[in-house]
Write a protein that holds these residues in place. Sequence first.
Motif, PDB file in Angstrom:
ATOM      1  N   PRO A 193       0.831  -1.196   0.000  1.00  0.00           N
ATOM      2  CA  PRO A 193       0.000   0.000   0.000  1.00  0.00           C
ATOM      3  C   PRO A 193       0.870   1.252   0.000  1.00  0.00           C
ATOM      4  O   PRO A 193       1.970   1.251   0.545  1.00  0.00           O
ATOM      5  CB  PRO A 193      -0.808  -0.113   1.288  1.00  0.00           C
ATOM      6  N   HIS A 194       0.370   2.277  -0.652  1.00  0.00           N
ATOM      7  CA  HIS A 194       1.082   3.537  -0.675  1.00  0.00           C
ATOM      8  C   HIS A 194       1.129   4.112   0.736  1.00  0.00           C
ATOM      9  O   HIS A 194       0.123   4.161   1.425  1.00  0.00           O
ATOM     10  CB  HIS A 194       0.348   4.482  -1.614  1.00  0.00           C
ATOM     11  N   PRO A 195       2.312   4.522   1.214  1.00  0.00           N
ATOM     12  CA  PRO A 195       2.455   4.910   2.609  1.00  0.00           C
ATOM     13  C   PRO A 195       1.560   6.078   3.031  1.00  0.00           C
ATOM     14  O   PRO A 195       1.196   6.187   4.194  1.00  0.00           O
ATOM     15  CB  PRO A 195       3.938   5.299   2.717  1.00  0.00           C
ATOM     16  N   HIS A 196       1.204   6.957   2.079  1.00  0.00           N
ATOM     17  CA  HIS A 196       0.430   8.132   2.461  1.00  0.00           C
ATOM     18  C   HIS A 196      -1.070   7.907   2.326  1.00  0.00           C
ATOM     19  O   HIS A 196      -1.855   8.728   2.730  1.00  0.00           O
ATOM     20  CB  HIS A 196       0.793   9.333   1.593  1.00  0.00           C
ATOM     21  N   THR A 197      -1.445   6.816   1.678  1.00  0.00           N
ATOM     22  CA  THR A 197      -2.845   6.687   1.305  1.00  0.00           C
ATOM     23  C   THR A 197      -3.724   6.394   2.512  1.00  0.00           C
ATOM     24  O   THR A 197      -3.448   5.508   3.295  1.00  0.00           O
ATOM     25  CB  THR A 197      -3.004   5.568   0.264  1.00  0.00           C
ATOM     26  N   GLU A 214      -8.443  11.475 -11.280  1.00  0.00           N
ATOM     27  CA  GLU A 214      -8.435  10.068 -10.865  1.00  0.00           C
ATOM     28  C   GLU A 214      -7.157   9.365 -11.345  1.00  0.00           C
ATOM     29  O   GLU A 214      -6.514   8.631 -10.591  1.00  0.00           O
ATOM     30  CB  GLU A 214      -9.673   9.361 -11.438  1.00  0.00           C
ATOM     31  N   ALA A 215      -6.798   9.620 -12.598  1.00  0.00           N
ATOM     32  CA  ALA A 215      -5.598   8.986 -13.153  1.00  0.00           C
ATOM     33  C   ALA A 215      -4.342   9.491 -12.429  1.00  0.00           C
ATOM     34  O   ALA A 215      -3.446   8.695 -12.099  1.00  0.00           O
ATOM     35  CB  ALA A 215      -5.508   9.267 -14.659  1.00  0.00           C
ATOM     36  N   TRP A 216      -4.255  10.795 -12.178  1.00  0.00           N
ATOM     37  CA  TRP A 216      -3.099  11.324 -11.431  1.00  0.00           C
ATOM     38  C   TRP A 216      -2.985  10.638 -10.065  1.00  0.00           C
ATOM     39  O   TRP A 216      -1.900  10.272  -9.624  1.00  0.00           O
ATOM     40  CB  TRP A 216      -3.259  12.826 -11.193  1.00  0.00           C
ATOM     41  N   ALA A 217      -4.120  10.479  -9.395  1.00  0.00           N
ATOM     42  CA  ALA A 217      -4.111   9.885  -8.053  1.00  0.00           C
ATOM     43  C   ALA A 217      -3.712   8.403  -8.120  1.00  0.00           C
ATOM     44  O   ALA A 217      -2.885   7.937  -7.331  1.00  0.00           O
ATOM     45  CB  ALA A 217      -5.486  10.034  -7.408  1.00  0.00           C
ATOM     46  N   GLN A 218      -4.261   7.690  -9.096  1.00  0.00           N
ATOM     47  CA  GLN A 218      -3.939   6.266  -9.222  1.00  0.00           C
ATOM     48  C   GLN A 218      -2.454   6.090  -9.552  1.00  0.00           C
ATOM     49  O   GLN A 218      -1.800   5.206  -9.006  1.00  0.00           O
ATOM     50  CB  GLN A 218      -4.826   5.621 -10.304  1.00  0.00           C
ATOM     51  N   ARG A 219      -1.936   6.926 -10.436  1.00  0.00           N
ATOM     52  CA  ARG A 219      -0.523   6.808 -10.789  1.00  0.00           C
ATOM     53  C   ARG A 219       0.364   7.152  -9.595  1.00  0.00           C
ATOM     54  O   ARG A 219       1.398   6.533  -9.366  1.00  0.00           O
ATOM     55  CB  ARG A 219      -0.167   7.726 -11.986  1.00  0.00           C
ATOM     56  N   THR A 220      -0.021   8.171  -8.837  1.00  0.00           N
ATOM     57  CA  THR A 220       0.773   8.527  -7.655  1.00  0.00           C
ATOM     58  C   THR A 220       0.839   7.355  -6.685  1.00  0.00           C
ATOM     59  O   THR A 220       1.914   7.013  -6.168  1.00  0.00           O
ATOM     60  CB  THR A 220       0.160   9.760  -6.961  1.00  0.00           C
ATOM     61  N   ALA A 221      -0.315   6.725  -6.446  1.00  0.00           N
ATOM     62  CA  ALA A 221      -0.340   5.597  -5.513  1.00  0.00           C
ATOM     63  C   ALA A 221       0.568   4.472  -6.002  1.00  0.00           C
ATOM     64  O   ALA A 221       1.368   3.925  -5.244  1.00  0.00           O
ATOM     65  CB  ALA A 221      -1.775   5.090  -5.353  1.00  0.00           C
ATOM     66  N   GLU A 222       0.463   4.148  -7.275  1.00  0.00           N
ATOM     67  CA  GLU A 222       1.219   2.992  -7.777  1.00  0.00           C
ATOM     68  C   GLU A 222       2.704   3.312  -7.943  1.00  0.00           C
ATOM     69  O   GLU A 222       3.569   2.518  -7.553  1.00  0.00           O
ATOM     70  CB  GLU A 222       0.622   2.528  -9.111  1.00  0.00           C
ATOM     71  N   LEU A 223       3.018   4.459  -8.505  1.00  0.00           N
ATOM     72  CA  LEU A 223       4.421   4.792  -8.763  1.00  0.00           C
ATOM     73  C   LEU A 223       5.197   4.956  -7.461  1.00  0.00           C
ATOM     74  O   LEU A 223       6.405   4.692  -7.402  1.00  0.00           O
ATOM     75  CB  LEU A 223       4.504   6.068  -9.612  1.00  0.00           C
ATOM     76  N   SER A 224       4.512   5.382  -6.405  1.00  0.00           N
ATOM     77  CA  SER A 224       5.179   5.565  -5.110  1.00  0.00           C
ATOM     78  C   SER A 224       5.669   4.247  -4.525  1.00  0.00           C
ATOM     79  O   SER A 224       6.491   4.246  -3.614  1.00  0.00           O
ATOM     80  CB  SER A 224       4.221   6.232  -4.114  1.00  0.00           C
ATOM     81  N   THR A 225       5.163   3.131  -5.028  1.00  0.00           N
ATOM     82  CA  THR A 225       5.583   1.829  -4.493  1.00  0.00           C
ATOM     83  C   THR A 225       6.755   1.231  -5.274  1.00  0.00           C
ATOM     84  O   THR A 225       7.266   0.180  -4.901  1.00  0.00           O
ATOM     85  CB  THR A 225       4.419   0.812  -4.543  1.00  0.00           C
ATOM     86  N   LEU A 226       7.171   1.872  -6.372  1.00  0.00           N
ATOM     87  CA  LEU A 226       8.229   1.277  -7.200  1.00  0.00           C
ATOM     88  C   LEU A 226       9.599   1.463  -6.537  1.00  0.00           C
ATOM     89  O   LEU A 226       9.839   2.471  -5.873  1.00  0.00           O
ATOM     90  CB  LEU A 226       8.228   1.917  -8.596  1.00  0.00           C
ATOM     91  N   ASP A 284      -0.630  13.738  -0.736  1.00  0.00           N
ATOM     92  CA  ASP A 284      -0.607  13.663  -2.198  1.00  0.00           C
ATOM     93  C   ASP A 284      -2.000  13.369  -2.749  1.00  0.00           C
ATOM     94  O   ASP A 284      -2.953  13.169  -1.993  1.00  0.00           O
ATOM     95  CB  ASP A 284       0.420  12.628  -2.687  1.00  0.00           C
ATOM     96  N   LEU A 285      -2.076  13.347  -4.072  1.00  0.00           N
ATOM     97  CA  LEU A 285      -3.366  13.157  -4.736  1.00  0.00           C
ATOM     98  C   LEU A 285      -3.987  11.811  -4.378  1.00  0.00           C
ATOM     99  O   LEU A 285      -5.208  11.680  -4.309  1.00  0.00           O
ATOM    100  CB  LEU A 285      -3.174  13.266  -6.253  1.00  0.00           C
ATOM    101  N   HIS A 317      -0.114  20.294  -2.984  1.00  0.00           N
ATOM    102  CA  HIS A 317      -0.676  21.537  -3.516  1.00  0.00           C
ATOM    103  C   HIS A 317      -0.302  21.693  -4.981  1.00  0.00           C
ATOM    104  O   HIS A 317       0.638  21.069  -5.469  1.00  0.00           O
ATOM    105  CB  HIS A 317      -0.253  22.768  -2.710  1.00  0.00           C
ATOM    106  N   LEU A 318      -1.076  22.515  -5.660  1.00  0.00           N
ATOM    107  CA  LEU A 318      -0.794  22.863  -7.055  1.00  0.00           C
ATOM    108  C   LEU A 318      -0.100  24.211  -7.096  1.00  0.00           C
ATOM    109  O   LEU A 318      -0.484  25.129  -6.369  1.00  0.00           O
ATOM    110  CB  LEU A 318      -2.095  22.969  -7.859  1.00  0.00           C
ATOM    111  N   GLN A 319       0.915  24.312  -7.947  1.00  0.00           N
ATOM    112  CA  GLN A 319       1.468  25.630  -8.276  1.00  0.00           C
ATOM    113  C   GLN A 319       1.322  25.805  -9.781  1.00  0.00           C
ATOM    114  O   GLN A 319       1.985  25.114 -10.554  1.00  0.00           O
ATOM    115  CB  GLN A 319       2.946  25.736  -7.867  1.00  0.00           C
ATOM    116  N   LEU A 320       0.447  26.710 -10.171  1.00  0.00           N
ATOM    117  CA  LEU A 320       0.287  27.027 -11.594  1.00  0.00           C
ATOM    118  C   LEU A 320       1.008  28.340 -11.850  1.00  0.00           C
ATOM    119  O   LEU A 320       0.762  29.328 -11.149  1.00  0.00           O
ATOM    120  CB  LEU A 320      -1.184  27.142 -11.968  1.00  0.00           C
TER     121      LEU A 320
END
Length: 385
Positions: free
Chosen positions: A4-8, A168-180, A281-282, A334-337
């Motif tokens: 599991p992603h540590p922050h989730t 949703e995709a950003w959040a899913q990728r963050t969760a999965e990529l954080s475990t690599l 994170d997201l 946070h977002l920085q635009l």
Amino acid sequence: MSTPHPHTDLADGGALQEPARGRLADGREILYFFDQPGDGDGFVPPADPRPLPVRPPAAELRRDPLTGEWVSFAAHRQARTHLPPADECPLCPSGHDRPTEIPAVGYDVVVFENRFPSFGPDQRDQVLGDRLGVSHPAHGRCEVIAFGSAHDASFGDLGPERARTVVEAWAQRTAELSTLPGVEQVFAFENRGAQIGVTLHHPHGQIYSYPYIPPRTITQLKQAVTHRERTGRNLMQDVLDFECADGSRIVERTAHFTVFVPFAARMPIEVHIVPHRHVADLAGLTADERDDLAAGYLRLIRAVDALYPTPTPYIAAWFQAPVRHPDAGELRLHLQLTSPRRAQDKLKYLAGSEAAMGAFIGDVTPESTAARLRAALATLDGGAA
Ligand SMILES: [Zn+2]
């Protein structure tokens, strides 16, 4: 996903959409996300008919001893596609006579591994050295996220449903990529406009998985830790309270987020979106928060687009806590635009002071930028009424 992603923290039922997974001809992974999750039922990612060369080896990571910062040298990126005409766009869906990076004939949101990555294709745990002249393979992963089939759309043209799928995709990728293995920080971003180096017009963003903590995050970690030691409080919460109490730079407040121009904005247009709850994170957002963020982010992009009669170039950067740093708990999503546009026909160039010294000189007040964005939102709301 192995661990599991540590922050989730998904105790509220914020489970993330599981994408349909396929492979491109050279082995790169491609993921399909759907506006209506049921649309993915039974969807089989089409095969990629192209004869593709083998993937390039990892780039080289070298350390600058004067700053301790890492630089990735990816010589193969010189060969990447640069501003192709629409009929050669690699992000359009595949047609009968023209296969692209996306083998499907249409899609909602697609994520795939970048053919010309700055980091990757492999991920490994490795200890980065600090000797003079040290270098390492630039492990990690770089992904492209395409926001839809329509070549000429921009993010602001997307409907609320599609913006929600992108979140949703950003959040899913963050969760999965954080475990690599070896991934220290996941960074989702969108560059919009040829003026800031976009090489493809088709609406898309990128997701970098860095094998080290980037310099801006290191600075933020130091500031947050110092603030905690001095006050006992979280820095971003105090920033949020300060901005809300002042009010002059607030653009908008939603149920779960505040949109504001920061007190010491470095760029002519700079807007932050900060969640009211302390979340890393997201991937850690609840489903309600993701709904709210998608709507608020889309409104912000449309407000920025409404500032001038022609498209404004921007960088939309999602700052997320690093994956495993001991002080990561101090950092909040946070977002920085930011945009270098300071007038209809003028861009701010990062010249001597900014580029060489990192010392920014502003010529647009943050309060005036906030007022213009509030007016743009009011016009949009009025136009929709
Ligand atoms: Zn296209």
